[in-house]
Scaffold this motif. Structure first.
Motif, PDB file in Angstrom:
ATOM      1  N   GLU A  53       0.737  -1.121  -0.016  1.00  0.00           N
ATOM      2  CA  GLU A  53      -0.083  -0.024  -0.094  1.00  0.00           C
ATOM      3  C   GLU A  53       0.972   1.127  -0.058  1.00  0.00           C
ATOM      4  OE1 GLU A  53      -2.916   2.079   3.152  1.00  0.00           O
ATOM      5  OE2 GLU A  53      -3.206  -0.275   2.721  1.00  0.00           O
ATOM      6  N   TYR A  54       0.600   2.067  -0.764  1.00  0.00           N
ATOM      7  CA  TYR A  54       1.426   3.508  -0.647  1.00  0.00           C
ATOM      8  C   TYR A  54       0.078   4.751  -1.005  1.00  0.00           C
ATOM      9  CZ  TYR A  54       1.332   2.585  -6.017  1.00  0.00           C
ATOM     10  OH  TYR A  54       1.003   2.293  -6.918  1.00  0.00           O
ATOM     11  N   LYS A  55       0.643   5.662  -0.375  1.00  0.00           N
ATOM     12  CA  LYS A  55      -0.280   6.959  -0.513  1.00  0.00           C
ATOM     13  C   LYS A  55       0.664   8.160  -0.872  1.00  0.00           C
ATOM     14  CE  LYS A  55      -3.856   9.790   1.504  1.00  0.00           C
ATOM     15  NZ  LYS A  55      -4.986   9.711   2.196  1.00  0.00           N
ATOM     16  N   TYR A  56       0.214   9.021  -1.808  1.00  0.00           N
ATOM     17  CA  TYR A  56       1.129   9.988  -2.227  1.00  0.00           C
ATOM     18  C   TYR A  56       0.728  11.035  -1.269  1.00  0.00           C
ATOM     19  CZ  TYR A  56       3.053  13.910  -4.859  1.00  0.00           C
ATOM     20  OH  TYR A  56       3.804  15.044  -5.648  1.00  0.00           O
ATOM     21  N   LYS A  57       1.570  11.699  -0.559  1.00  0.00           N
ATOM     22  CA  LYS A  57       1.223  13.057   0.319  1.00  0.00           C
ATOM     23  C   LYS A  57       1.447  14.434  -0.380  1.00  0.00           C
ATOM     24  CE  LYS A  57       0.086  11.852   4.155  1.00  0.00           C
ATOM     25  NZ  LYS A  57      -1.220  11.629   4.583  1.00  0.00           N
ATOM     26  N   GLY A  58       2.039  14.306  -1.390  1.00  0.00           N
ATOM     27  CA  GLY A  58       2.101  15.637  -2.209  1.00  0.00           C
ATOM     28  C   GLY A  58       3.744  16.074  -2.320  1.00  0.00           C
ATOM     29  N   GLU A  59       3.804  17.165  -2.571  1.00  0.00           N
ATOM     30  CA  GLU A  59       5.411  17.728  -2.887  1.00  0.00           C
ATOM     31  C   GLU A  59       5.867  17.896  -1.562  1.00  0.00           C
ATOM     32  OE1 GLU A  59       5.811  21.036  -5.611  1.00  0.00           O
ATOM     33  OE2 GLU A  59       4.260  20.110  -6.853  1.00  0.00           O
ATOM     34  N   GLY A  60       5.507  17.990  -0.443  1.00  0.00           N
ATOM     35  CA  GLY A  60       6.283  18.137   0.778  1.00  0.00           C
ATOM     36  C   GLY A  60       7.001  19.271   0.870  1.00  0.00           C
ATOM     37  N   TYR A 102       9.805  18.193  -2.554  1.00  0.00           N
ATOM     38  CA  TYR A 102      10.078  16.971  -1.775  1.00  0.00           C
ATOM     39  C   TYR A 102       8.867  15.981  -2.013  1.00  0.00           C
ATOM     40  CZ  TYR A 102      13.915  19.936  -0.181  1.00  0.00           C
ATOM     41  OH  TYR A 102      15.036  20.881   0.073  1.00  0.00           O
ATOM     42  N   PRO A 103       8.795  15.474  -2.946  1.00  0.00           N
ATOM     43  CA  PRO A 103       7.413  14.426  -3.197  1.00  0.00           C
ATOM     44  C   PRO A 103       7.681  13.503  -2.134  1.00  0.00           C
ATOM     45  CG  PRO A 103       8.179  15.065  -5.283  1.00  0.00           C
ATOM     46  CD  PRO A 103       9.268  15.536  -4.066  1.00  0.00           C
ATOM     47  N   GLU A 104       6.457  13.120  -1.404  1.00  0.00           N
ATOM     48  CA  GLU A 104       6.370  12.525  -0.443  1.00  0.00           C
ATOM     49  C   GLU A 104       5.317  11.169  -0.486  1.00  0.00           C
ATOM     50  OE1 GLU A 104       5.646  12.495   4.561  1.00  0.00           O
ATOM     51  OE2 GLU A 104       6.683  14.299   3.498  1.00  0.00           O
TER      52      GLU A 104
END
Length: 165
Positions: free
Chosen positions: A80-87, A104-106
């Protein structure tokens, strides 16, 4: 009426000033969604190809070893993975032209063993002063422990270039 005009003017100015940023943001989001696939598939060569030319030209053996260590560090398969944005990140302009854009994409991931990690890409989308450093410079893989986002256990790949050099 003056208040409404002022608010609309401010909003239009904000949209105008950030329109390039929105364009970059969309492109970075698309790229980041492909980057995580290299982790999911444990694709050493594919992940290495994403790095900036400075790393590929000068630090290839070291970086390839660090990628392998990161794959070993992640306990289990990514399920499972979830993109949290550019950070975070920033932008520098010169005469209304972007000369530096970094972020800093996270991702937050979970593995088949129930372990959780954060993967943070240090990405220079535009760096006119050092075009050889445009692209991914470094990747951090950070282990969760309990509810703590940062446990102190992490693996670093590549170089997190100082934009102030």
């Amino acid at each position: 009426m003056v208040k409404k005009t002022l608010i609309i003017s401010i909003l239009l100015i904000c949209v105008f000033m950030t329109s390039c940023t929105i364009e970059y943001h969309h492109d970075i989001d698309k790229k980041a969604k492909t980057w995580i696939q290299y982790f999911k598939n444990e694709d050493v060569d594919g992940l290495f190809k994403l790095f900036c030319s400075d790393i590929k030209d000068n630090y290839s053996d070291k970086t390839l070893d660090e990628i392998r260590m990161a794959f070993e560090f992640i306990d289990g398969d990514i399920v499972e993975y979830k993109y949290k944005g550019e950070g975070g990140g920033g932008q520098t302009k010169d005469h209304y032209k972007t000369i530096l854009y970094f972020c800093y994409p996270e991702y937050r991931i979970e593995t088949s063993t129930g372990k959780k990690y954060t993967i943070i890409f240090s990405y220079k989308y535009i760096w006119k002063a050092k075009p050889e450093c445009e692209g991914i410079g470094s990747i951090r893989v950070i282990n969760y422990e309990g509810d703590r986002v940062y446990s102190g256990k992490e693996v670093n790949i590549g170089i997190d270039y100082d934009i102030h050099e």
